[in-house]
Design an enzyme around this catalytic site. Structure first.
Site, PDB file in Angstrom:
ATOM      1  N   HIS A  66      39.875  30.922  37.594  1.00  0.00           N
ATOM      2  CA  HIS A  66      39.463  31.357  39.314  1.00  0.00           C
ATOM      3  C   HIS A  66      40.558  31.299  40.358  1.00  0.00           C
ATOM      4  O   HIS A  66      41.277  29.479  40.210  1.00  0.00           O
ATOM      5  CB  HIS A  66      37.730  30.484  39.977  1.00  0.00           C
ATOM      6  N   TYR A 136      34.353  20.070  44.365  1.00  0.00           N
ATOM      7  CA  TYR A 136      35.491  20.992  44.605  1.00  0.00           C
ATOM      8  C   TYR A 136      35.447  21.122  46.387  1.00  0.00           C
ATOM      9  O   TYR A 136      34.452  20.970  47.128  1.00  0.00           O
ATOM     10  CB  TYR A 136      35.545  22.687  44.590  1.00  0.00           C
TER      11      TYR A 136
END
Length: 207
Positions: A66, A136
């Site tokens: 990603h 994250y």
């Protein structure tokens, strides 16, 4: 002030591995997981957190590759806070000297090792345990339609996942284009644009 962590640049430029200093005693252990000035000093411009995410994955789950279109970009600091994962950084910047190259990092809850990825780099990981949880810290809030997906099994990239059975993947990741296909469609950021973006971040807000 004590040295809270060691920061090492990876073979993919503008990606860093952060290894915290752990303090153990009879209660368990303690370490600093994040200090903005440490990362900012390493990358040469402020790392600000605009969004925090968590994911939990079953063993043999493969997520990624990603990235985020530029603009807006989305730099990330990723940390495994439960279980263990094989974490991978991939250079998605067309024209970069390390375009298409990758580096792996074993992350687990006990080590506290984290990986920072600048804008233009891609991220993927394989869950090595059940209930593997990733944190994250992102420099920008997510904007729908800006995510880039690349096939993590692309043979031209050649990430050594060590799979012994088919991985668990989302339909979107399983059907993602190869790096060459994404480049041909003009989906990927260029190295030149990324360098200009980094320079603008170093220069700070314009008045």
């Amino acid at each position: 002030m004590f040295d809270s962590m060691m920061v090492t640049e990876l073979s993919v430029p503008d990606a860093y591995r952060l290894t915290p200093t752990k303090y153990d005693d009879r209660r368990g252990y303690f370490y600093e997981a994040f200090r903005s000035e440490v990362i900012s000093d390493a990358i040469g411009y402020p790392f600000t957190v605009g969004q925090a995410n968590y994911s939990s994955s079953r063993r043999n789950t493969l997520r990624g590759i990603h990235g985020t279109a530029l603009p807006p970009g989305q730099a990330k600091l990723v940390t495994c806070v439960r279980g263990a994962v094989l974490d991978v950084v991939v250079d998605l910047r067309v024209g970069s000297p390390t375009y298409g190259k990758y580096e792996t990092t074993l992350q687990d809850e006990k080590s506290g090792i984290a990986v920072y990825l600048a804008d233009g780099l891609g991220h993927a990981f394989l869950a090595l345990t059940d209930d593997a949880c990733m944190n994250y810290l992102c420099s920008e809030a997510y904007e729908p339609g800006t995510m880039l997906e690349i096939d993590p099994r692309d043979p031209e990239i050649g990430i050594p996942w060590g799979l012994t059975e088919p991985p668990i993947m989302s339909d979107k990741d399983a059907g993602a284009p190869t790096l060459a296909e994404a480049a041909a469609k003009g989906l990927l950021p260029t190295y030149e644009d990324c360098l200009a973006h980094y320079a603008a971040l170093k220069a700070g807000p314009q008045r």
